[in-house]
Design an enzyme around this catalytic site. Sequence first.
Site, mmCIF file in Angstrom:
data_model
loop_
_atom_site.group_PDB
_atom_site.id
_atom_site.type_symbol
_atom_site.label_atom_id
_atom_site.label_comp_id
_atom_site.label_asym_id
_atom_site.label_seq_id
_atom_site.Cartn_x
_atom_site.Cartn_y
_atom_site.Cartn_z
ATOM 1 N N HIS A 471 0.826 -1.209 0.000
ATOM 2 C CA HIS A 471 0.000 0.000 0.000
ATOM 3 C C HIS A 471 0.862 1.263 0.000
ATOM 4 O O HIS A 471 0.688 2.150 -0.849
ATOM 5 C CB HIS A 471 -0.917 -0.007 1.222
ATOM 6 C CG HIS A 471 -1.740 1.234 1.371
ATOM 7 N ND1 HIS A 471 -3.037 1.325 0.942
ATOM 8 C CD2 HIS A 471 -1.452 2.459 1.912
ATOM 9 C CE1 HIS A 471 -3.512 2.529 1.189
ATOM 10 N NE2 HIS A 471 -2.565 3.246 1.789
ATOM 11 N N GLU A 472 1.774 1.354 0.949
ATOM 12 C CA GLU A 472 2.599 2.558 1.045
ATOM 13 C C GLU A 472 3.482 2.732 -0.190
ATOM 14 O O GLU A 472 3.776 3.859 -0.602
ATOM 15 C CB GLU A 472 3.450 2.521 2.312
ATOM 16 C CG GLU A 472 2.647 2.588 3.604
ATOM 17 C CD GLU A 472 1.747 3.802 3.690
ATOM 18 O OE1 GLU A 472 2.094 4.863 3.122
ATOM 19 O OE2 GLU A 472 0.668 3.689 4.314
#
Length: 684
Positions: A471-472
């Site tokens: 995600h990041e």
Amino acid sequence: MTDASANPLLTLSDRPYGLPPYDLIESSHYLPAFEAGFAEHRAQIAAITASEEPATFENTLVAWERSGELLGRVSRTFYTVSSADATAAIQEIDELLAPLMSAHFDGILLDSALYKRVSAVHAERGALTDPEPRYLVERRFTAMTRAGAGLNDEAKRDLRELNQRLSVLTTSFEKNLLADTNDLALHFTDDSELSGLGSGELQSAKAAAGERGLEGYLITLRLFTGHPLLASLTSRETRAKLMHASRARGTAGGAHPNDHVLLEIVRLRAERAELLGFESHAAFITSGETAGSPDAVAAMLRRLAVPAARNAAAEQSALQRIIDEGVDESYPLKAYDWAYATEKVRAAEYDLDTAALRPWFEANRVLKDGVFFAASALYGVTFTEREDVGAYHPDARVFEVHESDGSPIGLFILDLYTRDSKRGGAWMNSITVQSALGDEHPIVVNNLNVSKPAEGEPTLLTLDEVTTLFHEFGHALHGLFARVTFPSFGGTNVFRDFVEFPSQVNEMWIYWPEVLQNYARHVETGAPLPQEIVESLTASAVFNEGFATSEYLAAAWLDQAWHSLSAADAATVSDVAAFERDALDDIGLQNPVIPPRYSSTYFAHVFSGGYSAGYYSYIWSEVLDADTVKWFGENGGLALENGERFRSLVLGVGGSQNPLDAFRNFRGRDADIAPLLERRGLTS
């Protein structure tokens, strides 16, 4: 006068891509550098407003974009450290800076002479044939108008005071939360209290205790309510202690209470919104996002809450049956039992123990053979670790990113491990932002809070941590790939309720067969994750989604409830816990067994971060994300031509156009909510 030769912040770095020389920077360097940056920026803005030439795009908007280079560089350097390695000295500087930064940028956004010039260019924006300059004029004019540039002098004075006080309060909230998160960590001397944890988890806990000079084991807290170890701990008493410590952070009567801080934040935000002509802070915030209004947000959250609560109730019943039918004594399900019982159900119904999957998720392999592998397959980029280049902390790793032809893109920094000086959660930030005007390459940072193993032991991730890493990195790709002219549009400088879209899309590659097979290898044997486990993961895709959706929606609704208060109503609220109960009753999510992902006193996203009245943006963006994942599935998945389309039409434009226009250009239409409902099991 500040001596530039003695302060490394005052000169351009000669290190790769302008990476700040953190090894040379001392805490005493920051305030003088900020003071120099403030002075330079004020002088540059004054030169724009003092011009006797008629306002033009070049002498007003471009000049504004070129201004503040020193202040921007110093700010990004400092705030990278203040969030990831905040010593006592750094925290003190952070508190001192909060009102200074607020006053400085208020001085620019509320400058009547500057507003007059921007307004003049805005009135003639139709003459600008290039869409990016025209959009810049529109965004700057809107930002100044919403900030209060059109107010009279008395109202502006009140607004400045509100903004400065709010900056102090949000900094205090974060400081209190960090202190409580550290102080409330659980210390154990008897390993029997930690039964159920693996050897790696025990070693991490032992190392954490050792770092504080303690014997035994230390369980440090995470930002969100539910701790990952709750799924494994067999001792119900220990689980209860861990949940209690997590939920106690910032509460009234504690060592570092945040209740009075957040109540003042809510009240002052409501007063500011009223001063700016809005009914509430939520109305003010959403008017500048794709949602447009609190009513649109509330309608979506209510639409999702009913099926989410229904599914969660069914899951709760299933968990209670597992407990009642178990060999141990039966007991009523509590919030601290949910994760543990969930793993029992998952094992019984899907023959799946997610806690046992950690040996297949060794961090370095997940990063290089998963995260980087997917990005290379999609976008043709390469990643080379630069062990010769130091970042701001020894644990932070630096990678150089290149196009397939070898041309440079920028630097990616990964700071994986938790520590007492790092705030909770996970995030991406930029140290430098790409822009053609500034001729800069991006440097982006990903921060997580993974427990550090004992020396010589591998770092094994949970499935949730694998998801967070992907995600990041989606945010990082957004920061690396944006190709814009103006700094204001660089990287992730997009609407708040759009910014999560690219990061959520990047999560799709976690289970993509060729990606999963490449990175999910046993740390000792190198064997791939067994196919039957992969099939179980797929089969259980919507398992526990009622809980996951409910705890998220509860937090998003709390955010909206607090920030939908008028100034008069906000002044009457004095009991944080009672307000939470009433708000969750209102949307049908008041369930003691499923607490919000974040309760108010430790809701850093909205009371010390940039998500006030905007935590809904995750689910709002997920509508776009789920529809995009469907598109990739229909068009061949992990392929260069697909990556190029997504990169050029979404990631590459940064904030240089309306984000919904960017989505339409990519998808060929507006987003459809059906894929999201299906993904979360909310269709019937």
